[in-house]
Design a protein around this motif. Structure first.
Motif, PDB file in Angstrom:
ATOM      1  N   UNK A 280     -53.597  23.579 -47.147  1.00 52.52           N
ATOM      2  CA  UNK A 280     -53.269  24.921 -46.683  1.00 52.52           C
ATOM      3  C   UNK A 280     -54.434  25.607 -45.987  1.00 52.52           C
ATOM      4  N   UNK A 281     -55.645  25.236 -46.344  1.00 55.31           N
ATOM      5  CA  UNK A 281     -56.826  25.789 -45.681  1.00 55.31           C
ATOM      6  C   UNK A 281     -56.953  25.190 -44.283  1.00 55.31           C
ATOM      7  N   UNK A 282     -57.154  26.039 -43.294  1.00 51.30           N
ATOM      8  CA  UNK A 282     -57.166  25.584 -41.906  1.00 51.30           C
ATOM      9  C   UNK A 282     -58.315  24.625 -41.603  1.00 51.30           C
ATOM     10  N   UNK A 283     -59.380  24.655 -42.418  1.00 44.97           N
ATOM     11  CA  UNK A 283     -60.519  23.765 -42.194  1.00 44.97           C
ATOM     12  C   UNK A 283     -60.400  22.458 -42.971  1.00 44.97           C
ATOM     13  N   UNK A 284     -59.303  22.283 -43.708  1.00 44.67           N
ATOM     14  CA  UNK A 284     -59.096  21.030 -44.424  1.00 44.67           C
ATOM     15  C   UNK A 284     -58.598  19.950 -43.471  1.00 44.67           C
ATOM     16  N   UNK A 285     -59.201  18.788 -43.563  1.00 47.94           N
ATOM     17  CA  UNK A 285     -58.775  17.664 -42.731  1.00 47.94           C
ATOM     18  C   UNK A 285     -57.366  17.203 -43.081  1.00 47.94           C
ATOM     19  N   UNK A 286     -56.853  17.610 -44.233  1.00 48.28           N
ATOM     20  CA  UNK A 286     -55.538  17.205 -44.696  1.00 48.28           C
ATOM     21  C   UNK A 286     -54.489  18.271 -44.422  1.00 48.28           C
ATOM     22  N   UNK A 287     -54.862  19.296 -43.662  1.00 48.36           N
ATOM     23  CA  UNK A 287     -53.943  20.344 -43.217  1.00 48.36           C
ATOM     24  C   UNK A 287     -53.762  20.236 -41.713  1.00 48.36           C
ATOM     25  N   UNK A 288     -52.526  20.129 -41.271  1.00 45.98           N
ATOM     26  CA  UNK A 288     -52.253  20.076 -39.833  1.00 45.98           C
ATOM     27  C   UNK A 288     -52.457  21.472 -39.238  1.00 45.98           C
TER      28      UNK A 288
ATOM     29  N   UNK B 161     -47.547  16.493 -41.574  1.00 42.41           N
ATOM     30  CA  UNK B 161     -48.737  15.917 -42.197  1.00 42.41           C
ATOM     31  C   UNK B 161     -49.817  15.726 -41.135  1.00 42.41           C
ATOM     32  N   UNK B 162     -51.051  16.033 -41.476  1.00 38.03           N
ATOM     33  CA  UNK B 162     -52.137  15.851 -40.522  1.00 38.03           C
ATOM     34  C   UNK B 162     -52.393  14.362 -40.298  1.00 38.03           C
ATOM     35  N   UNK B 163     -53.051  14.044 -39.201  1.00 32.98           N
ATOM     36  CA  UNK B 163     -53.359  12.645 -38.891  1.00 32.98           C
ATOM     37  C   UNK B 163     -54.249  12.018 -39.953  1.00 32.98           C
ATOM     38  N   UNK B 164     -55.206  12.800 -40.446  1.00 37.62           N
ATOM     39  CA  UNK B 164     -56.096  12.275 -41.493  1.00 37.62           C
ATOM     40  C   UNK B 164     -55.307  11.993 -42.766  1.00 37.62           C
ATOM     41  N   UNK B 165     -54.376  12.893 -43.122  1.00 34.18           N
ATOM     42  CA  UNK B 165     -53.545  12.663 -44.308  1.00 34.18           C
ATOM     43  C   UNK B 165     -52.706  11.397 -44.147  1.00 34.18           C
ATOM     44  N   UNK B 166     -52.105  11.222 -42.981  1.00 30.89           N
ATOM     45  CA  UNK B 166     -51.283  10.038 -42.724  1.00 30.89           C
ATOM     46  C   UNK B 166     -52.091   8.758 -42.889  1.00 30.89           C
ATOM     47  N   UNK B 167     -53.286   8.738 -42.336  1.00 29.44           N
ATOM     48  CA  UNK B 167     -54.100   7.528 -42.388  1.00 29.44           C
ATOM     49  C   UNK B 167     -54.733   7.321 -43.759  1.00 29.44           C
TER      50      UNK B 167
ATOM     51  N   UNK C 265     -45.909  23.641 -49.258  1.00 31.13           N
ATOM     52  CA  UNK C 265     -45.234  22.773 -48.294  1.00 31.13           C
ATOM     53  C   UNK C 265     -46.117  21.604 -47.867  1.00 31.13           C
ATOM     54  N   UNK C 266     -47.424  21.840 -47.758  1.00 33.01           N
ATOM     55  CA  UNK C 266     -48.319  20.739 -47.387  1.00 33.01           C
ATOM     56  C   UNK C 266     -48.471  19.766 -48.551  1.00 33.01           C
ATOM     57  N   UNK C 267     -48.375  20.264 -49.778  1.00 39.23           N
ATOM     58  CA  UNK C 267     -48.330  19.375 -50.941  1.00 39.23           C
ATOM     59  C   UNK C 267     -47.092  18.477 -50.864  1.00 39.23           C
ATOM     60  N   UNK C 268     -45.983  19.041 -50.415  1.00 41.54           N
ATOM     61  CA  UNK C 268     -44.770  18.241 -50.183  1.00 41.54           C
ATOM     62  C   UNK C 268     -45.034  17.125 -49.180  1.00 41.54           C
ATOM     63  N   UNK C 269     -45.759  17.443 -48.103  1.00 37.22           N
ATOM     64  CA  UNK C 269     -46.033  16.433 -47.089  1.00 37.22           C
ATOM     65  C   UNK C 269     -46.809  15.255 -47.700  1.00 37.22           C
ATOM     66  N   UNK C 270     -47.767  15.566 -48.553  1.00 29.91           N
ATOM     67  CA  UNK C 270     -48.548  14.500 -49.190  1.00 29.91           C
ATOM     68  C   UNK C 270     -47.672  13.672 -50.124  1.00 29.91           C
ATOM     69  N   UNK C 271     -46.831  14.334 -50.897  1.00 29.54           N
ATOM     70  CA  UNK C 271     -45.942  13.617 -51.811  1.00 29.54           C
ATOM     71  C   UNK C 271     -44.966  12.722 -51.047  1.00 29.54           C
ATOM     72  N   UNK C 272     -44.539  13.173 -49.863  1.00 35.12           N
ATOM     73  CA  UNK C 272     -43.644  12.351 -49.038  1.00 35.12           C
ATOM     74  C   UNK C 272     -44.295  11.048 -48.606  1.00 35.12           C
ATOM     75  N   UNK C 273     -45.611  11.044 -48.527  1.00 30.83           N
ATOM     76  CA  UNK C 273     -46.332   9.850 -48.095  1.00 30.83           C
ATOM     77  C   UNK C 273     -46.624   8.892 -49.242  1.00 30.83           C
ATOM     78  N   UNK C 274     -46.746   9.424 -50.464  1.00 28.03           N
ATOM     79  CA  UNK C 274     -47.166   8.559 -51.576  1.00 28.03           C
ATOM     80  C   UNK C 274     -46.110   8.395 -52.665  1.00 28.03           C
ATOM     81  N   UNK C 275     -45.045   9.222 -52.647  1.00 30.19           N
ATOM     82  CA  UNK C 275     -44.047   9.150 -53.720  1.00 30.19           C
ATOM     83  C   UNK C 275     -42.627   9.022 -53.181  1.00 30.19           C
TER      84      UNK C 275
END
Length: 486
Positions: free
Chosen positions: A15-23, A34-40, A79-89
């Motif tokens: 959720x923080x705009x400076x997080x690499x895991x936030x699009x 999901x951000x590109x870094x999160x996807x990879x 919602x961004x937590x949802x994006x991460x869960x969609x990738x791993x769960x």
């Protein structure tokens, strides 16, 4: 077999705009992507875990500051937590069996929500019972509990569970659906894992209590009452005395409308010493102009205000994140040793006075990954210390001491640090690597196995490194523009 049994991540700051895991598109956060870094990152984890030989899936340990609740809104972070869960769960392709969440300071309010929900349910179950006070900690060894243990220690995140449950009600493709009945188990502030023979113990804590500013209320109490005690040695007391301070400043103030936006601006400036001086000067000048008198009195009041602001901000700024040349400062080493004494007391209390032979301590919080050892009386060997770093670009100048890592452990609790990146100016310096506590000496079978699986010059590791280099560069430039625009 040396399969990966535990995967520990911290400081995602979703959720923080400076997080690499936030699009983020410019300064606009897109919570539906999901951000590109999160996807990879997820692809790298999938590559490793797919090589497990046994049927058991690993346990995911989310070690604090996962959702950004200090500088982002609930809905965005959720919602961004949802994006991460969609990738791993994803149902049928989930990477993990169980999930444990250890709140930190930026998501401390998730602990408050969980423990208050737990207490309300406890009240409902016992209408005639004399009520205990609400608890400020969970048991450490939650994996050791059985059905006959006290029900008061069962804590899950009602908020996060409901966020994930809503996904099951959507009419979406099967390949996008999450596994049914995902439960986010909450442990706070410490989560402990014991080896099968109970001789090895790993304690995981977000890390905020290794810095004295997070038990400021305890220190204030000691000063006011002239008590010669720098820090309480009881975990329950540490949290009960300091939870309101932590929750207000680090998990609520940043979500307070326009005041919250100002808080985020202040926070960004506090992490940069030069920018903080400029910011304080501007604030002091504005206050003196609004409330001051005239002539020389204005200048005097401005200097007094500036000194007062510098003193006040020094109490909540600085610390480990301001040290660019050390993985852990000397003062924080001392404070970590004090907290480890409280951790040892909790182990003794929960295990009826029995200490394991070996202890490892895992934390994040500082955004500076490292491995080290520390001495603590009562254990046969030195305490192994691991820091998992973070995923936020919160300084304009890139320093190698900052970066993001993932802690991996096998069934024997042998551990290694999967170093995903360190901040550099040069692209060739971005390279995934595996680190072991006793590098150059005897290597464990688990380290050898993980090291053989991670091939930095090949997919998906090379793709991750190329993406994270570009994203760190872009976010540092955006931060620089925001700081200079004030």
């Amino acid at each position: 077999m040396n399969d990966i049994r535990y995967v520990c991540l911290s400081d995602m700051h979703l959720g923080e705009e400076d997080s690499l895991l936030t699009e983020a598109n410019g300064n606009y956060v897109d919570p539906l992507k999901a951000s590109s870094v999160m996807l990879h990152l997820a692809e790298c984890l999938r590559e490793l875990i797919s090589k497990n030989e046994g049927p058991e899936k690993p346990t995911l340990i989310l070690n604090g500051d996962i959702l950004e609740l200090a500088l982002s809104e609930y809905n965005t972070s959720a919602m961004i937590f949802e994006r991460f869960m969609e990738l791993v769960m994803v149902k049928g392709r989930e990477l993990f069996d169980r999930i444990f969440y250890i709140p930190g300071n930026h998501d401390h309010h998730l602990w408050e929500l969980a423990r208050e929900t737990q207490y309300v349910e406890y009240i409902g179950r016992h209408p005639d019972k004399h009520l205990d006070q609400p608890w400020h900690k969970t048991e450490m060894f939650l994996l050791e509990r059985n059905e006959n243990d006290s029900e008061k220690e069962n804590v899950s995140s009602y908020f996060l569970d409901k966020i994930l449950e809503r996904r099951s009600k959507l009419d979406i493709e099967e390949k996008c659906k999450l596994r049914d009945n995902i439960c986010i188990n909450i442990a706070y502030p410490n989560f402990g894992i014991l080896s099968e023979n109970k001789e090895k113990c790993v304690v995981i804590h977000h890390g905020h209590f290794v810095e004295s500013k997070y038990y400021l209320m305890s220190k204030m109490k000691a000063d006011l009452l002239n008590i010669d005690c720098e820090m309480p040695s009881d975990i329950q007391l540490i949290e009960s005395e300091n939870f309101a301070w932590i929750d207000f400043l680090w998990s609520a103030l940043g979500r307070s409308g326009q005041v919250g936006a100002l808080t985020e601006t202040l926070y960004e400036h506090l992490l940069d010493e030069e920018e903080m001086k400029i910011f304080i000067s501007k604030v002091a000048k504005n206050l003196a102009k609004k409330y001051g008198r005239t002539g020389w009195a204005d200048l005097l009041e401005e200097q007094m205000l500036k000194s007062a602001l510098e003193f006040a901000f020094s109490k909540v700024s600085g610390g480990e994140r301001s040290l660019n040349d050390l993985p852990l400062g000397k003062q924080t080493e001392k404070e970590m040793a004090q907290y480890l004494m409280a951790v040892k007391n909790q182990i003794i209390d929960e295990r009826q006075g029995v200490l394991p032979s070996e202890l490892a301590f895992v934390f994040g919080h500082t955004h500076k990954p490292f491995l080290d050892e520390s001495n603590l009386e009562g254990f046969k060997t030195s305490v192994a210390v691991y820091n998992t770093g973070g995923w936020v670009v919160d300084k304009v100048k890139r320093e190698e001491v900052f970066g993001g890592s993932v802690l991996l452990m096998d069934e024997n609790l042998d551990a290694c640090l999967l170093e995903m990146y360190r901040e550099h100016d040069r692209q060739e310096s971005y390279r995934v690597g595996v680190r072991h506590l006793h590098e150059g000496k005897a290597q464990t079978p688990f380290y050898k196995r993980v090291n053989d699986l991670v091939r930095p010059g090949e997919k998906p590791w090379l793709q991750f490194s190329n993406i994270v280099y570009l994203d760190v560069k872009i976010r540092a430039e955006r931060l620089d523009m925001r700081l200079k625009s004030l």
